[in-house]
Design an enzyme around this catalytic site. Structure first.
Site, short mmCIF file in Angstrom:
data_model
loop_
_atom_site.label_atom_id
_atom_site.label_comp_id
_atom_site.label_asym_id
_atom_site.label_seq_id
_atom_site.Cartn_x
_atom_site.Cartn_y
_atom_site.Cartn_z
N CYS A 7 52.37 50.95 50.07
CA CYS A 7 51.54 49.76 50.08
C CYS A 7 51.10 49.37 51.48
CB CYS A 7 52.33 48.60 49.45
SG CYS A 7 51.24 47.34 48.83
N ASP A 143 60.65 42.04 43.84
CA ASP A 143 60.63 42.04 45.31
C ASP A 143 61.52 40.91 45.81
OD1 ASP A 143 59.94 42.62 47.93
OD2 ASP A 143 58.00 41.60 47.86
O1 LIG Z 1 52.87 43.91 52.82
C1 LIG Z 1 52.49 42.75 53.01
O2 LIG Z 1 52.15 42.35 54.13
C2 LIG Z 1 52.43 41.80 51.86
C3 LIG Z 1 51.94 40.53 52.09
C4 LIG Z 1 51.84 39.63 51.05
C5 LIG Z 1 52.23 39.99 49.79
C6 LIG Z 1 52.73 41.25 49.54
C7 LIG Z 1 52.85 42.16 50.56
N1 LIG Z 1 53.37 43.44 50.35
C8 LIG Z 1 54.19 43.78 49.24
O3 LIG Z 1 55.53 43.37 49.50
C9 LIG Z 1 56.43 44.26 48.86
C10 LIG Z 1 57.62 44.58 49.71
O4 LIG Z 1 57.28 44.99 50.98
P1 LIG Z 1 58.37 45.70 51.95
O5 LIG Z 1 58.51 47.10 51.47
O6 LIG Z 1 59.63 44.92 51.85
O7 LIG Z 1 57.75 45.63 53.30
C11 LIG Z 1 55.63 45.47 48.45
O8 LIG Z 1 55.51 45.42 47.06
C12 LIG Z 1 54.25 45.27 49.00
O9 LIG Z 1 53.32 45.63 48.02
#
Ligand SMILES: O=C(O)c1ccccc1N[C@@H]1O[C@H](COP(=O)(O)O)[C@@H](O)[C@H]1O
Length: 222
Positions: A7, A143
């Site tokens: 992502c 998440d």
């Molecule tokens: O990645 C981002 O900046 C973000 C911002 C706002 C909403 C979602 C976002 N990302 C999503 O967050 C989860 C977990 O991220 P991490 O692997 O802990 O960094 C993931 O599903 C991203 O799609």
């Protein structure tokens, strides 16, 4: 739909790294395009660069998921059509009414981020957080609650709690996110039983900058 989502990709080379890693590991891969302007991983849905990213992914058979925080259903539907998204991921505090409206406007999958505390949490509490969205037909993505950042925090969930909920709900599909890295993803899968994993910060060399080597390691580790 897919087994792994990387992502917050922002460059054509990121997409190529995801495609190559998916092919090497024989995994169905997706990319997340982040349309939340406050994110370090934001891509402009109107730009030629984003259209090119999406076209590159399409040519490689990589699904595109759009990540949104507090956008209107109309804007999400317009971007989904314009960019050729396979699914939208709602990662803010969107209401049931807004998601209902979105279902009227699009036919692609809607993934609801279920933002949970990082400590132990009961099956009943997770059930309660999921229920409205399951009734509407949303996919679930667990998440860690990132507060005002909404996501991409690198914080991990309490995996045994997720496992307990999953064992109690074996017929409900779900995805795991939250602080997954090349180093911990195999353990996360083993503990939770996740069939689909998602990462943003765990495959970066600095905030918002993906690492091809970490993408490869992450997908190989699954
Ligand atoms: O990645 C981002 O900046 C973000 C911002 C706002 C909403 C979602 C976002 N990302 C999503 O967050 C989860 C977990 O991220 P991490 O692997 O802990 O960094 C993931 O599903 C991203 O799609």
């Amino acid at each position: 739909m897919f087994e792994v989502k990387i992502c917050g990709v922002r460059l054509k080379s990121d997409v190529q790294a995801v495609g190559a890693a998916g092919s090497h590991a024989g995994k169905a891969v997706a990319i997340g395009l982040n349309f939340y302007p406050a994110s370090a991983r934001y891509v402009d849905p109107e730009s030629a660069e984003t259209a090119e990213l999406s076209a590159t992914a399409a040519r490689a058979g990589i699904l595109r998921v759009g990540v949104f925080v507090h956008e209107t259903p109309e804007k999400i539907a317009r971007i989904a059509a314009q960019v050729g998204l396979a699914a939208v991921q709602l990662h803010g505090d969107e209401t049931v009414e807004e998601v209902d409206q979105l279902f009227e406007l699009i036919e692609i999958d809607i993934i609801r981020a279920i933002k949970l505390p990082t400590g132990p949490i009961s099956i009943e509490e997770i059930d309660e957080a999921c229920q409205p969205w399951l009734e509407m037909g949303c996919g679930l993505l667990f998440d860690a609650d990132a507060g005002s950042d909404h996501g991409g925090s690198g914080k991990t969930l309490d995996w045994p709690s997720i496992r307990s909920w999953a064992d109690a709900n074996p017929d409900i599909p779900w995805m795991l996110a939250g602080g997954l890295t090349p180093e911990n993803v195999a353990e996360a899968i083993e503990v939770t039983g996740a069939k689909c994993v998602d990462t943003a910060s765990g495959v970066e060399e600095s905030r918002g900058v993906k690492s091809a080597a970490k993408i490869e390691e992450f997908i190989q580790a699954i």
